[in-house]
Design a protein around this motif. Structure first.
Motif, PDB file in Angstrom:
ATOM      1  N   ALA A  78       0.822  -1.208   0.000  1.00 58.03           N
ATOM      2  CA  ALA A  78       0.000   0.000   0.000  1.00 58.03           C
ATOM      3  C   ALA A  78       0.855   1.257   0.000  1.00 58.03           C
ATOM      4  O   ALA A  78       0.450   2.302  -0.536  1.00 58.03           O
ATOM      5  CB  ALA A  78      -0.936  -0.002   1.205  1.00 58.03           C
ATOM      6  N   GLN A  79       2.055   1.168   0.586  1.00 59.85           N
ATOM      7  CA  GLN A  79       2.967   2.308   0.624  1.00 59.85           C
ATOM      8  C   GLN A  79       3.943   2.325  -0.557  1.00 59.85           C
ATOM      9  O   GLN A  79       4.903   3.097  -0.568  1.00 59.85           O
ATOM     10  CB  GLN A  79       3.734   2.300   1.940  1.00 59.85           C
ATOM     11  N   LEU A  80       3.696   1.441  -1.562  1.00 63.18           N
ATOM     12  CA  LEU A  80       4.466   1.433  -2.810  1.00 63.18           C
ATOM     13  C   LEU A  80       5.948   1.167  -2.567  1.00 63.18           C
ATOM     14  O   LEU A  80       6.824   1.794  -3.182  1.00 63.18           O
ATOM     15  CB  LEU A  80       4.275   2.756  -3.563  1.00 63.18           C
ATOM     16  N   LEU A  81       6.231   0.229  -1.673  1.00 62.62           N
ATOM     17  CA  LEU A  81       7.611  -0.086  -1.312  1.00 62.62           C
ATOM     18  C   LEU A  81       8.013  -1.496  -1.736  1.00 62.62           C
ATOM     19  O   LEU A  81       9.010  -2.027  -1.251  1.00 62.62           O
ATOM     20  CB  LEU A  81       7.806   0.092   0.199  1.00 62.62           C
ATOM     21  N   GLU A  82       7.233  -2.118  -2.633  1.00 58.61           N
ATOM     22  CA  GLU A  82       7.577  -3.436  -3.115  1.00 58.61           C
ATOM     23  C   GLU A  82       8.623  -3.320  -4.230  1.00 58.61           C
ATOM     24  O   GLU A  82       9.060  -2.226  -4.583  1.00 58.61           O
ATOM     25  CB  GLU A  82       6.334  -4.186  -3.598  1.00 58.61           C
ATOM     26  N   ALA A  83       8.997  -4.467  -4.797  1.00 57.42           N
ATOM     27  CA  ALA A  83      10.090  -4.495  -5.768  1.00 57.42           C
ATOM     28  C   ALA A  83       9.764  -3.706  -7.030  1.00 57.42           C
ATOM     29  O   ALA A  83      10.646  -3.089  -7.635  1.00 57.42           O
ATOM     30  CB  ALA A  83      10.425  -5.947  -6.126  1.00 57.42           C
ATOM     31  N   ASP A  84       8.523  -3.704  -7.469  1.00 55.68           N
ATOM     32  CA  ASP A  84       8.107  -2.991  -8.671  1.00 55.68           C
ATOM     33  C   ASP A  84       7.945  -1.513  -8.349  1.00 55.68           C
ATOM     34  O   ASP A  84       6.952  -1.098  -7.763  1.00 55.68           O
ATOM     35  CB  ASP A  84       6.795  -3.583  -9.196  1.00 55.68           C
ATOM     36  N   ARG A  85       8.938  -0.708  -8.718  1.00 59.14           N
ATOM     37  CA  ARG A  85       8.955   0.706  -8.327  1.00 59.14           C
ATOM     38  C   ARG A  85       7.996   1.541  -9.182  1.00 59.14           C
ATOM     39  O   ARG A  85       7.926   1.348 -10.403  1.00 59.14           O
ATOM     40  CB  ARG A  85      10.360   1.292  -8.486  1.00 59.14           C
ATOM     41  N   PRO A  86       7.299   2.491  -8.575  1.00 58.41           N
ATOM     42  CA  PRO A  86       6.523   3.452  -9.362  1.00 58.41           C
ATOM     43  C   PRO A  86       7.459   4.505  -9.951  1.00 58.41           C
ATOM     44  O   PRO A  86       8.623   4.606  -9.556  1.00 58.41           O
ATOM     45  CB  PRO A  86       5.583   4.065  -8.318  1.00 58.41           C
ATOM     46  N   ALA A 105      15.292  -3.686  -0.606  1.00 58.23           N
ATOM     47  CA  ALA A 105      15.823  -2.867   0.486  1.00 58.23           C
ATOM     48  C   ALA A 105      15.343  -1.432   0.326  1.00 58.23           C
ATOM     49  O   ALA A 105      15.352  -0.881  -0.780  1.00 58.23           O
ATOM     50  CB  ALA A 105      17.345  -2.907   0.491  1.00 58.23           C
ATOM     51  N   VAL A 106      14.911  -0.839   1.418  1.00 63.15           N
ATOM     52  CA  VAL A 106      14.382   0.528   1.404  1.00 63.15           C
ATOM     53  C   VAL A 106      14.932   1.273   2.616  1.00 63.15           C
ATOM     54  O   VAL A 106      14.919   0.745   3.730  1.00 63.15           O
ATOM     55  CB  VAL A 106      12.840   0.532   1.477  1.00 63.15           C
ATOM     56  N   PHE A 107      15.419   2.495   2.396  1.00 63.04           N
ATOM     57  CA  PHE A 107      15.750   3.391   3.491  1.00 63.04           C
ATOM     58  C   PHE A 107      14.599   4.380   3.626  1.00 63.04           C
ATOM     59  O   PHE A 107      14.249   5.065   2.662  1.00 63.04           O
ATOM     60  CB  PHE A 107      17.046   4.157   3.229  1.00 63.04           C
ATOM     61  N   SER A 109      12.672   6.971  -2.052  1.00 60.93           N
ATOM     62  CA  SER A 109      12.483   5.620  -1.522  1.00 60.93           C
ATOM     63  C   SER A 109      11.560   4.792  -2.406  1.00 60.93           C
ATOM     64  O   SER A 109      11.681   3.568  -2.455  1.00 60.93           O
ATOM     65  CB  SER A 109      11.901   5.677  -0.099  1.00 60.93           C
ATOM     66  N   ARG A 110      10.642   5.460  -3.106  1.00 60.72           N
ATOM     67  CA  ARG A 110       9.739   4.748  -4.015  1.00 60.72           C
ATOM     68  C   ARG A 110      10.328   4.638  -5.426  1.00 60.72           C
ATOM     69  O   ARG A 110      10.333   3.567  -6.016  1.00 60.72           O
ATOM     70  CB  ARG A 110       8.385   5.472  -4.103  1.00 60.72           C
ATOM     71  N   ILE A 111      10.811   5.742  -5.966  1.00 58.32           N
ATOM     72  CA  ILE A 111      11.202   5.801  -7.377  1.00 58.32           C
ATOM     73  C   ILE A 111      12.638   5.338  -7.589  1.00 58.32           C
ATOM     74  O   ILE A 111      12.948   4.669  -8.576  1.00 58.32           O
ATOM     75  CB  ILE A 111      11.007   7.232  -7.918  1.00 58.32           C
ATOM     76  N   GLY A 112      13.539   5.709  -6.681  1.00 57.76           N
ATOM     77  CA  GLY A 112      14.955   5.406  -6.844  1.00 57.76           C
ATOM     78  C   GLY A 112      15.712   6.567  -7.451  1.00 57.76           C
ATOM     79  O   GLY A 112      15.226   7.711  -7.489  1.00 57.76           O
ATOM     80  N   SER A 113      16.911   6.292  -7.959  1.00 56.74           N
ATOM     81  CA  SER A 113      17.826   7.364  -8.369  1.00 56.74           C
ATOM     82  C   SER A 113      17.345   8.126  -9.597  1.00 56.74           C
ATOM     83  O   SER A 113      17.903   9.185  -9.926  1.00 56.74           O
ATOM     84  CB  SER A 113      19.224   6.798  -8.633  1.00 56.74           C
ATOM     85  N   ALA A 118      12.597  15.560   3.825  1.00 52.28           N
ATOM     86  CA  ALA A 118      11.721  14.384   3.882  1.00 52.28           C
ATOM     87  C   ALA A 118      10.928  14.182   2.602  1.00 52.28           C
ATOM     88  O   ALA A 118      10.796  13.049   2.109  1.00 52.28           O
ATOM     89  CB  ALA A 118      10.775  14.499   5.075  1.00 52.28           C
ATOM     90  N   GLU A 119      10.385  15.259   2.028  1.00 49.76           N
ATOM     91  CA  GLU A 119       9.513  15.107   0.858  1.00 49.76           C
ATOM     92  C   GLU A 119      10.262  14.470  -0.316  1.00 49.76           C
ATOM     93  O   GLU A 119       9.688  13.708  -1.091  1.00 49.76           O
ATOM     94  CB  GLU A 119       8.899  16.444   0.446  1.00 49.76           C
ATOM     95  N   HIS A 120      11.562  14.769  -0.407  1.00 50.29           N
ATOM     96  CA  HIS A 120      12.338  14.192  -1.504  1.00 50.29           C
ATOM     97  C   HIS A 120      12.817  12.779  -1.168  1.00 50.29           C
ATOM     98  O   HIS A 120      12.824  11.904  -2.049  1.00 50.29           O
ATOM     99  CB  HIS A 120      13.517  15.102  -1.835  1.00 50.29           C
ATOM    100  N   THR A 121      13.209  12.542   0.077  1.00 46.97           N
ATOM    101  CA  THR A 121      13.631  11.189   0.453  1.00 46.97           C
ATOM    102  C   THR A 121      12.474  10.209   0.322  1.00 46.97           C
ATOM    103  O   THR A 121      12.654   9.065  -0.107  1.00 46.97           O
ATOM    104  CB  THR A 121      14.162  11.181   1.897  1.00 46.97           C
ATOM    105  N   ILE A 122      11.270  10.643   0.698  1.00 42.18           N
ATOM    106  CA  ILE A 122      10.085   9.781   0.590  1.00 42.18           C
ATOM    107  C   ILE A 122       9.869   9.365  -0.862  1.00 42.18           C
ATOM    108  O   ILE A 122       9.576   8.198  -1.158  1.00 42.18           O
ATOM    109  CB  ILE A 122       8.847  10.506   1.159  1.00 42.18           C
TER     110      ILE A 122
END
Length: 357
Positions: free
Chosen positions: A16-24, A255-257, A55-59, A48-52
């Motif tokens: 639900a928090q979009l933290l699974e392997a398939d990144r949005p 893995a998610v930070f 954490s979902r999208i990646g680099s 925080a707004e950018h780290t959040i």
């Protein structure tokens, strides 16, 4: 009544928090699912707004995507310390029209009616404006409280925003620019009754959580979703039916930070019950009492919290300095490799080197 294992409940929350392997890859889509992207300036790594979003999208996440969605496309709006999708605005307006409910706030607004009219007149004539560009002519003063300084314009703008009268149109650095809500918010929003809006807000909160306790002040979801019990727990839960369906196509974890202000961490009782993780933000603790670091980021692998990352960007050296990776239990070889790869991805996104740690 759905019967769920603890593993299933955790996977529902993570998905639900979009933290699974398939990144949005879409900032607006992420906000639609999460409901809110917390804003906080503490930037040991990044705000925080950018780290959040990283954490979902990646680099591949570009910070300009967020400012474009807020300031140009107007698909997100800022309210109460978070960016929210415009689709939530019509559900929030009925409660905004009833604000304030606290007597002390009503009295302050009544005593400062002239001040209120002057602020609105200034915005109408000159807006958008920063709070510092509006004269403070308050008749009744609220004393500084640690969060607010002596400038009463900030109080008035926040109060008027909660009433849906003014809105944040953008930022200059960390400073908010204000304008009349009628010039910021869309004009063709649907109109809902208070009861219908509250019911739909409950549904959106459950959508973002996936699963939540039926009687929770942290994640109030009312009667949204369907009833569920979790193996080994006595509490009654509500679960989002779409989240149950998503379990069947689970892509697995990664893995998610997480920023200390990430939505997955917000509901501390649920965090303890489902994840067996008691998270304490040590930012406000004296240094000798800190165990993991000033602004340590919890590490999630799959659906388990396995440690924390204590790291900070050194802007002068253009480095991400990793002070420690605290392991709750010793990592195996795969976990070390997974966490190391995520640290490297973080460095790429920040555009800095990552010295050996």
């Amino acid at each position: 009544m759905h019967q769920l294992t603890r593993d299933q409940a955790r996977r529902i929350a993570v998905q639900a928090q979009l933290l699974e392997a398939d990144r949005p890859d879409d900032v607006v889509g992420i906000a639609e699912q999460l409901g809110a992207i917390k804003i906080d300036p503490t930037a040991t790594i990044a705000p925080a707004e950018h780290t959040i979003l990283w954490s979902r999208i990646g680099s591949t996440y570009d910070r300009a995507q967020l400012s474009k969605a807020v300031e140009s496309d107007r698909l997100l709006f800022e309210f109460d310390g978070a960016f929210r999708p415009v689709s939530l605005l019509p559900l929030m307006l009925p409660a905004m029209r009833r604000w304030p409910r606290r007597e002390s706030s009503r009295q302050w607004l009544e005593a400062n009616d002239r001040f209120r009219r002057e602020v609105l007149a200034r915005l109408r004539a000159e807006g958008p404006l920063l709070a510092s560009q509006i004269p403070d002519t308050a008749d009744l003063v609220r004393p500084p409280d640690g969060w607010y300084g002596p400038n009463q314009v900030v109080h008035m703008l926040d109060f008027l925003q909660r009433q849906g009268v003014v809105a944040i149109v953008g930022r200059e650095g960390r400073h908010r620019r204000w304008d009349l809500a009628e010039r910021v918010y869309p004009h063709d929003l649907p109109d809902y009754s208070y009861a219908d809006a509250e019911r739909m807000l409950d549904e959106r909160r459950l959508q973002a959580a996936g699963i939540a306790k039926q009687r929770s002040p942290w994640t109030p979801v009312g009667e949204a979703g369907e009833p569920a019990v979790v193996e080994g727990l006595r509490q009654k839960y509500r679960v989002d039916p779409e989240a149950l369906t998503a379990l069947e196509s689970d892509e697995g974890g990664r893995a998610v930070f997480l920023s200390p202000y990430d939505g997955l961490l917000f509901d501390r009782p649920r965090l303890h019950e489902l994840f067996e993780f008691d998270y304490v933000l040590e930012q406000f603790k004296p240094k000798p009492q800190r165990r993991y670091g000033y602004f340590a980021h919890p590490i999630l692998i799959g659906d388990r919290f396995v440690g924390t990352l204590d790291a900070e960007v050194d802007n002068e050296r253009e480095e991400l300095r990793v002070t420690a990776v605290h392991e709750f239990l010793p990592f195996d070889e795969d976990e070390h490799a997974t966490v190391g790869a995520e640290i490297a991805d973080l460095g790429r996104w920040l555009g800095v080197d990552v010295p050996e740690w």
